[in-house]
Design a protein around this motif. Structure first.
Motif, PDB file in Angstrom:
ATOM      1  N   TRP A 144     -23.062 -86.889  -6.227  1.00 22.94           N
ATOM      2  CA  TRP A 144     -22.995 -85.454  -6.497  1.00 22.94           C
ATOM      3  C   TRP A 144     -21.517 -85.081  -6.535  1.00 22.94           C
ATOM      4  CZ3 TRP A 144     -26.469 -81.886  -8.045  1.00 22.94           C
ATOM      5  CH2 TRP A 144     -25.964 -80.586  -8.187  1.00 22.94           C
ATOM      6  N   SER A 145     -20.978 -84.792  -7.676  1.00 24.10           N
ATOM      7  CA  SER A 145     -21.689 -84.463  -8.893  1.00 24.10           C
ATOM      8  C   SER A 145     -20.955 -85.048 -10.091  1.00 24.10           C
ATOM      9  CB  SER A 145     -21.772 -82.932  -9.025  1.00 24.10           C
ATOM     10  OG  SER A 145     -22.468 -82.541 -10.201  1.00 24.10           O
ATOM     11  N   LEU A 146     -21.611 -85.061 -11.230  1.00 29.70           N
ATOM     12  CA  LEU A 146     -20.934 -85.455 -12.466  1.00 29.70           C
ATOM     13  C   LEU A 146     -19.625 -84.713 -12.631  1.00 29.70           C
ATOM     14  CD1 LEU A 146     -20.667 -86.579 -15.385  1.00 29.70           C
ATOM     15  CD2 LEU A 146     -22.091 -84.637 -16.119  1.00 29.70           C
ATOM     16  N   MET A 147     -19.679 -83.404 -12.501  1.00 25.62           N
ATOM     17  CA  MET A 147     -18.473 -82.587 -12.757  1.00 25.62           C
ATOM     18  C   MET A 147     -18.466 -81.382 -11.826  1.00 25.62           C
ATOM     19  SD  MET A 147     -19.563 -80.950 -16.443  1.00 25.62           S
ATOM     20  CE  MET A 147     -21.291 -80.596 -16.783  1.00 25.62           C
ATOM     21  N   ASP A 148     -17.291 -80.809 -11.636  1.00 24.90           N
ATOM     22  CA  ASP A 148     -17.178 -79.569 -10.870  1.00 24.90           C
ATOM     23  C   ASP A 148     -18.158 -78.559 -11.467  1.00 24.90           C
ATOM     24  OD1 ASP A 148     -15.050 -80.784  -9.549  1.00 24.90           O
ATOM     25  OD2 ASP A 148     -13.540 -79.821 -10.831  1.00 24.90           O
ATOM     26  N   ASN A 149     -18.722 -77.714 -10.611  1.00 20.93           N
ATOM     27  CA  ASN A 149     -19.718 -76.769 -11.125  1.00 20.93           C
ATOM     28  C   ASN A 149     -19.889 -75.585 -10.181  1.00 20.93           C
ATOM     29  OD1 ASN A 149     -21.691 -77.567  -9.099  1.00 20.93           O
ATOM     30  ND2 ASN A 149     -21.944 -79.457 -10.280  1.00 20.93           N
ATOM     31  N   PHE A 150     -20.877 -74.767 -10.486  1.00 20.28           N
ATOM     32  CA  PHE A 150     -21.156 -73.548  -9.709  1.00 20.28           C
ATOM     33  C   PHE A 150     -21.741 -73.943  -8.355  1.00 20.28           C
ATOM     34  CE2 PHE A 150     -24.163 -70.211  -8.400  1.00 20.28           C
ATOM     35  CZ  PHE A 150     -23.307 -69.128  -8.333  1.00 20.28           C
ATOM     36  N   GLU A 151     -20.926 -73.836  -7.317  1.00 18.39           N
ATOM     37  CA  GLU A 151     -21.349 -74.301  -5.991  1.00 18.39           C
ATOM     38  C   GLU A 151     -22.005 -73.141  -5.216  1.00 18.39           C
ATOM     39  OE1 GLU A 151     -22.017 -77.064  -4.570  1.00 18.39           O
ATOM     40  OE2 GLU A 151     -22.342 -76.174  -2.622  1.00 18.39           O
ATOM     41  N   TRP A 152     -23.075 -72.606  -5.786  1.00 13.98           N
ATOM     42  CA  TRP A 152     -23.932 -71.616  -5.140  1.00 13.98           C
ATOM     43  C   TRP A 152     -23.103 -70.483  -4.510  1.00 13.98           C
ATOM     44  CZ3 TRP A 152     -28.168 -72.495  -7.564  1.00 13.98           C
ATOM     45  CH2 TRP A 152     -28.561 -73.796  -7.860  1.00 13.98           C
ATOM     46  N   ALA A 153     -23.283 -70.202  -3.250  1.00 13.45           N
ATOM     47  CA  ALA A 153     -22.604 -69.058  -2.637  1.00 13.45           C
ATOM     48  C   ALA A 153     -21.079 -69.184  -2.680  1.00 13.45           C
ATOM     49  CB  ALA A 153     -23.079 -68.883  -1.201  1.00 13.45           C
ATOM     50  N   LYS A 154     -20.580 -70.395  -2.904  1.00  7.25           N
ATOM     51  CA  LYS A 154     -19.122 -70.609  -2.969  1.00  7.25           C
ATOM     52  C   LYS A 154     -18.580 -70.453  -4.389  1.00  7.25           C
ATOM     53  CE  LYS A 154     -18.709 -71.736   1.400  1.00  7.25           C
ATOM     54  NZ  LYS A 154     -17.978 -70.861   2.343  1.00  7.25           N
ATOM     55  N   GLY A 155     -19.455 -70.185  -5.332  1.00  3.73           N
ATOM     56  CA  GLY A 155     -19.001 -70.027  -6.708  1.00  3.73           C
ATOM     57  C   GLY A 155     -18.240 -71.255  -7.199  1.00  3.73           C
ATOM     58  N   TYR A 156     -17.174 -71.008  -7.965  1.00  8.93           N
ATOM     59  CA  TYR A 156     -16.415 -72.134  -8.540  1.00  8.93           C
ATOM     60  C   TYR A 156     -15.259 -72.564  -7.635  1.00  8.93           C
ATOM     61  CZ  TYR A 156     -19.352 -70.923 -12.380  1.00  8.93           C
ATOM     62  OH  TYR A 156     -20.477 -70.665 -13.127  1.00  8.93           O
TER      63      TYR A 156
END
Ligand code: GBH
Length: 453
Positions: free
Chosen positions: A401-413
């Motif tokens: 986890w994960s292929l690429m940086d992404n939207f980390e839920w409550a932490k956003g980007y």
């Protein structure tokens, strides 16, 4: 000659599945395209104060438009499999009723794209993005949502089932129930512990209803479910801390493991929860415990737990020296301990590590991302996994986890878990040093794996 299958640094068994993982809401963006309906995460993101930086999933990694080149990136990592999730609100914009064929078409193209690149598709049907229309009618607090899920699972696997290698019903029921309905950190942001237990029950009703349909529609795939498991350790040898660690284990792990693998809720917790326990209909527990082809385990860290006067009579205490950007302790031994304990306490199906990885505050400098901490995190955890396998735990694969940086839920980007760095201003993807390292580990099937100093 050395026996490579048994040497600690001698690699993984032949056929071990290497992969990378993502989830629909975290990468796709295009939340208004091709007939997608709103999900509870769209609503949650639009609620001020819920997501760091006010971030939303509207663009995310723009994977909905960049899926072909993203599949090329996945293939470039030498992995055999890609774990992704299907967005329910793309398939049923209203949650149930009218199927949105365009939404299904997207995943149809994606799965074909995987096969063209020699990647085994590993689909998760629910990675947290409930259609808002269903939330408006009670969401997972309502048993009806389980029936809607079974219909959704039917439609997805009718279309994709002939090509899936793996199919999981749910990602992390604990997170859905507790973070979504007890602590309110995740969508739908509710704070009602009793509701959370009912939600957990309904998730397994949904799982139990869906499994036979998955088997019928995708007879060639392995079917299962993915749990986040957190091994707990007492803060001291004091009996009350030992008891607190056992309670934490019940709350986080056994409440979710026992129904699946023993067909019952743990008696000690059932009594401890008192009036908050969910209503069980005839046949529920039997359906929860239908045989699984695999159990997915997501592991990030452990908990160190002390007694607390207030219910539920435990609290996490800070521990360890190394922590990721999420504040989670780097504790690879926990993965070994967890897996060995699962084998000891349960009759297990084959296991897959369906998520493991770390966030660090990466910076793109001169076109490069130097992330030695993440390399070390992966090396330590793969070594810990090998140790569990040496002790006889049947683990068949590992997904980063994960292929690429992404939207980390409550932490956003603000938190970056990727093997590829995403420059959100341009949507450029840059292979991190950890990504190049993982690519070579996968190529060698883990042979010669070393933990850098
Ligand atoms: C996963 O959840 C998700 O599946 C994925 O979408 C997400 O991006 C990824 O992890 C990274 O966050 O401190 O003892 O309370 C993570 C599940 C559950 C892991 C709570 C950390 C903290 C345990 N998380 N856990 S404790």
């Amino acid at each position: 000659a050395t026996d490579t299958a048994t040497e600690p640094s001698g690699g993984f068994p032949p056929g071990f599945v290497w992969g990378v993982a993502t989830a629909a809401f975290q990468i796709e963006g295009a939340t208004h395209e091709d007939g997608r309906g709103p999900s509870i995460w769209d609503t949650f993101c639009a609620t001020p104060g819920r997501i760091e930086g006010g971030d939303t999933g509207e663009v995310a990694c723009d994977h909905f438009h960049r899926w072909e080149s993203d599949l090329d990136l996945i293939a470039s990592l030498n992995v055999q499999s890609y774990r992704f999730s299907v967005a329910w609100p793309r398939v049923f914009p209203e949650g149930r009723g009218q199927v949105n064929v365009k939404g299904l078409d997207f995943y149809d193209r994606l799965v074909d794209g995987m096969l063209e690149r020699g990647l085994q598709p590993n689909a998760t049907l629910y990675h947290w993005d409930l259609p808002q229309a269903l939330q408006d009618r009670g969401g997972w607090g309502s048993r009806d949502t389980a029936y809607a899920f079974a219909d959704y699972a039917e439609v997805v696997t009718k279309r994709l089932g002939d090509r899936l290698a793996f199919c999981a019903t749910f990602n992390e029921p604990w997170c859905i129930a507790i973070l979504g309905h007890a602590t309110g950190e995740h969508a739908p942001g509710l704070r009602d512990p009793q509701l959370a237990l009912r939600v957990a029950h309904h998730l397994y009703v949904a799982h139990g209803l869906a499994l036979p349909r998955l088997r019928a529609n995708a007879p060639g795939a392995e079917h299962g479910i993915v749990l986040n498991l957190t091994p707990s350790y007492p803060a001291s040898e004091a009996p009350e801390d030992e008891a607190a660690a056992a309670r934490f284990d019940g709350f986080f792990n056994r409440w979710f493991l026992d129904p699946l693998l023993k067909g019952s809720y743990p008696q000690d917790l059932w009594e401890g929860y008192g009036d908050a326990v969910p209503e069980i209909a005839a046949g529920d527990l039997e359906s929860f415990a239908q045989p699984l082809d695999f159990l997915g385990v997501n592991y990030y860290s452990r908990a160190v737990v002390a007694h607390d006067e207030a219910w539920p009579h435990f609290r996490n205490v800070p521990a360890g020296e190394a922590h990721t950007d999420m504040g989670w302790e780097v504790f690879p031994q926990g993965l070994t301990d967890l897996l060995v304990r699962l084998k000891r306490d349960y009759a297990l199906p084959p296991l897959y590590i369906t998520e493991n990885g770390a966030a660090y505050p990466d910076r793109l400098e001169g076109g490069r991302v130097h992330d030695p901490e993440r390399v070390r995190y992966y090396a330590l955890h793969l070594t810990a996994l090998q140790e569990a396998m040496r002790q006889g735990v049947d683990v068949r694969g590992y997904y980063a986890w994960s292929l690429m940086d992404n939207f980390e839920w409550a932490k956003g980007y603000s938190k970056r878990f990727g093997l590829f760095y995403v420059d959100y201003a341009t949507q450029e993807r840059v292979l991190k040093e950890s990504g190049a390292w993982y690519r070579e580990v996968v190529r060698a099937n883990g042979q010669g794996l070393e933990v850098p100093q």
